[in-house]
Design a protein around this motif. Structure first.
Motif, PDB file in Angstrom:
ATOM      1  N   LYS A   1      66.379 105.259 -13.400  1.00  0.00           N
ATOM      2  CA  LYS A   1      66.582 104.422 -14.577  1.00  0.00           C
ATOM      3  C   LYS A   1      66.246 102.991 -14.169  1.00  0.00           C
ATOM      4  O   LYS A   1      66.526 102.590 -13.040  1.00  0.00           O
ATOM      5  CB  LYS A   1      68.028 104.505 -15.063  1.00  0.00           C
TER       6      LYS A   1
ATOM      7  N   ASN B   1      71.825  94.391 -17.276  1.00  0.00           N
ATOM      8  CA  ASN B   1      72.682  95.470 -16.764  1.00  0.00           C
ATOM      9  C   ASN B   1      72.769  96.665 -17.701  1.00  0.00           C
ATOM     10  O   ASN B   1      73.732  97.419 -17.668  1.00  0.00           O
ATOM     11  CB  ASN B   1      74.081  94.951 -16.423  1.00  0.00           C
ATOM     12  N   ILE B   2      71.804  96.819 -18.575  1.00  0.00           N
ATOM     13  CA  ILE B   2      71.693  97.988 -19.457  1.00  0.00           C
ATOM     14  C   ILE B   2      70.333  98.618 -19.168  1.00  0.00           C
ATOM     15  O   ILE B   2      69.308  97.932 -19.227  1.00  0.00           O
ATOM     16  CB  ILE B   2      71.790  97.590 -20.947  1.00  0.00           C
ATOM     17  N   ASP B   3      70.334  99.906 -18.848  1.00  0.00           N
ATOM     18  CA  ASP B   3      69.082 100.582 -18.522  1.00  0.00           C
ATOM     19  C   ASP B   3      68.141 100.568 -19.729  1.00  0.00           C
ATOM     20  O   ASP B   3      68.553 100.861 -20.849  1.00  0.00           O
ATOM     21  CB  ASP B   3      69.342 102.020 -18.083  1.00  0.00           C
ATOM     22  N   ASP B   4      66.875 100.242 -19.468  1.00  0.00           N
ATOM     23  CA  ASP B   4      65.885 100.159 -20.535  1.00  0.00           C
ATOM     24  C   ASP B   4      65.058 101.433 -20.675  1.00  0.00           C
ATOM     25  O   ASP B   4      64.585 101.743 -21.757  1.00  0.00           O
ATOM     26  CB  ASP B   4      64.951  98.974 -20.299  1.00  0.00           C
TER      27      ASP B   4
ATOM     28  N   ASP C   1      66.253  98.820 -15.363  1.00  0.00           N
ATOM     29  CA  ASP C   1      66.674  97.712 -16.227  1.00  0.00           C
ATOM     30  C   ASP C   1      65.729  96.549 -15.946  1.00  0.00           C
ATOM     31  O   ASP C   1      65.933  95.795 -15.019  1.00  0.00           O
ATOM     32  CB  ASP C   1      68.119  97.333 -15.912  1.00  0.00           C
TER      33      ASP C   1
ATOM     34  N   ASN D   1      65.252 101.410 -24.891  1.00  0.00           N
ATOM     35  CA  ASN D   1      65.043 100.080 -25.464  1.00  0.00           C
ATOM     36  C   ASN D   1      63.857 100.172 -26.429  1.00  0.00           C
ATOM     37  O   ASN D   1      62.843 100.802 -26.106  1.00  0.00           O
ATOM     38  CB  ASN D   1      64.733  99.092 -24.324  1.00  0.00           C
TER      39      ASN D   1
END
Length: 150
Positions: free
Chosen positions: A98, A105-108, A100, A126
């Protein structure tokens, strides 16, 4: 006068021979020196941009490049991010990671790559992540370009 012309002609031919020979043998050196002296840089659209993050997995490394939206005059609406995987000690058959790329700090996106064929599949988390543009087989691993939009 005729003898002087022939001496100059032969001398020029011999000097030209050595210049051609030196140019041929030092082609890589001279081309890189010429580029470095002029300050010309290869476009990130060809190189993938600068590496901004490296993750060491002991058997392989993940190199994450910066997102590239560079255009000739201004930024483009469509860009990409390039990720390289370099083998070190061994090489897993499948890599699943994964990423980001925005740094929030949110996986894209999630990417799965088969290391033998460098075939990649992508799952986007995303809306800016469009898909896989292309995969590359490198000398020491694989690379994937993930399409992005602004």
């Amino acid at each position: 006068m005729g003898r002087l012309k022939s001496i100059l002609g032969y001398t020029t031919a011999i000097l030209a021979f050595f210049v051609v020979l030196a140019t041929f043998m030092g082609n890589n050196y001279f081309s890189s020196k010429l580029v470095s002296t002029t300050g010309i840089k290869v476009s990130p659209r060809f190189t993938g941009g600068e590496v901004v993050k490296t993750v060491d997995h002991n058997t392989y490394k993940t190199l994450i490049h910066r997102p590239v939206f560079d255009g000739l005059m201004w930024e483009r609406k469509d860009g990409f991010i390039q990720i390289n995987w370099e083998r070190q000690n061994g090489w897993p058959q499948i890599i699943e990671e994964k990423t980001d790329y925005t740094g929030d700090n949110i996986d894209d996106f999630f990417i799965r790559i088969e290391t033998k064929t460098c075939k990649a599949t992508l799952t986007s988390y995303n809306l800016s992540v469009v898909g896989v543009e292309k995969t590359y087989v490198l000398k020491s691993g694989c690379a994937v370009r993930v399409l992005l939009k602004k």
